[in-house]
Design a protein around this motif. Sequence first.
Motif, PDB file in Angstrom:
ATOM      1  N   TYR A 154       0.835  -1.201   0.000  1.00  0.00           N
ATOM      2  CA  TYR A 154       0.000   0.000   0.000  1.00  0.00           C
ATOM      3  C   TYR A 154       0.863   1.241   0.000  1.00  0.00           C
ATOM      4  O   TYR A 154       2.046   1.209   0.360  1.00  0.00           O
ATOM      5  CB  TYR A 154      -0.950   0.017   1.199  1.00  0.00           C
ATOM      6  N   THR A 160      -2.701  -2.612  -2.924  1.00  0.00           N
ATOM      7  CA  THR A 160      -2.539  -3.661  -3.934  1.00  0.00           C
ATOM      8  C   THR A 160      -2.516  -5.021  -3.252  1.00  0.00           C
ATOM      9  O   THR A 160      -1.698  -5.275  -2.369  1.00  0.00           O
ATOM     10  CB  THR A 160      -1.234  -3.481  -4.730  1.00  0.00           C
ATOM     11  N   ASP A 219      -2.039  -8.988  -4.062  1.00  0.00           N
ATOM     12  CA  ASP A 219      -1.558  -9.873  -5.118  1.00  0.00           C
ATOM     13  C   ASP A 219      -2.303 -11.207  -5.105  1.00  0.00           C
ATOM     14  O   ASP A 219      -3.252 -11.406  -4.328  1.00  0.00           O
ATOM     15  CB  ASP A 219      -0.047 -10.092  -5.011  1.00  0.00           C
ATOM     16  N   GLU A 260      -8.154  -1.852 -10.335  1.00  0.00           N
ATOM     17  CA  GLU A 260      -7.892  -3.083 -11.077  1.00  0.00           C
ATOM     18  C   GLU A 260      -8.509  -4.253 -10.323  1.00  0.00           C
ATOM     19  O   GLU A 260      -8.409  -4.342  -9.097  1.00  0.00           O
ATOM     20  CB  GLU A 260      -6.385  -3.318 -11.240  1.00  0.00           C
ATOM     21  N   LYS A 263      -4.492  -9.689  -9.427  1.00  0.00           N
ATOM     22  CA  LYS A 263      -4.380  -8.660  -8.388  1.00  0.00           C
ATOM     23  C   LYS A 263      -5.634  -7.797  -8.319  1.00  0.00           C
ATOM     24  O   LYS A 263      -6.391  -7.686  -9.291  1.00  0.00           O
ATOM     25  CB  LYS A 263      -3.154  -7.777  -8.617  1.00  0.00           C
ATOM     26  N   VAL A 288      -6.513  -3.814  -7.046  1.00  0.00           N
ATOM     27  CA  VAL A 288      -5.974  -2.530  -6.608  1.00  0.00           C
ATOM     28  C   VAL A 288      -7.150  -1.594  -6.346  1.00  0.00           C
ATOM     29  O   VAL A 288      -8.021  -1.433  -7.201  1.00  0.00           O
ATOM     30  CB  VAL A 288      -5.048  -1.904  -7.679  1.00  0.00           C
ATOM     31  N   SER A 297      -8.372   2.276  -4.308  1.00  0.00           N
ATOM     32  CA  SER A 297      -7.947   3.527  -3.661  1.00  0.00           C
ATOM     33  C   SER A 297      -9.096   4.064  -2.831  1.00  0.00           C
ATOM     34  O   SER A 297     -10.272   3.787  -3.104  1.00  0.00           O
ATOM     35  CB  SER A 297      -7.526   4.566  -4.705  1.00  0.00           C
TER      36      SER A 297
END
Length: 240
Positions: free
Chosen positions: A3, A18, A20, A97, A102, A104, A106
């Motif tokens: 992060y 993020t 994974d 994403e 992954k 992602v 915000s």
Amino acid sequence: MKYNLKKNRSYELNLIVTLDKNDLNYYISEAEKHLANDLKMEGFRKGKVPLNIAKDKLDKKQVLETAFDFAFRQSFADILTKEKLELIDAGKFEVKENSPEKVVYSILLTVFPELKISDYRGVQIQKKGASVSKAEESRRVQAFVLDKVAESTKVEIPPLLLNRQLDQMMLDLDSDLHRRGMELGLFLAKIKKTRDKLLEEWKPKAELLVKKSLILRKIARLENIKVEPEEVKIRINQFL
């Protein structure tokens, strides 16, 4: 999990997280276990279906949705704890994403701003005579010290806290008017002001009130002051 925290203002942070493939596999596994507990199958009691059997019966879309919910909640909580962030609000959530490899996302965080306060213990104050009662004098001293500390304290006021204070002031006015048998709309018409105009005039006072509350919060932390649940109940009962 990775992060990044970017400070926009003293009270505003932009967080990018993020997760994974390993993180996602973990949360999918946790989601499967959670959903399997509610699965009903002939020959098994609820919550007792073996996971290897339950997996084939679970709705794949529901598994992914639950896994994402777990991933967001847990990763977000872990970051707040690790960074010791004191959250006021979280908004502007965006998934940047979302793939099997992954995820992602915000989020914009509003946190309590850091502030440096002057030596509140060293404030000089002249005590009044015995004619003033041990509670009135205490309140006067506290108010005097708080005013002095506020004068020398600079802090960026989060708009969210300011707006909450203004809303509370408007609610207080409305309640006071109702007790007097008046309506807010008629009162505003009488003083020839709109609601927005009144709020604009109140801003300086609201900013000072928020600043003082932040100062008191800071002092409480410095002095390790904690409010016990029983004290909260007593205050609520007194208010009621």
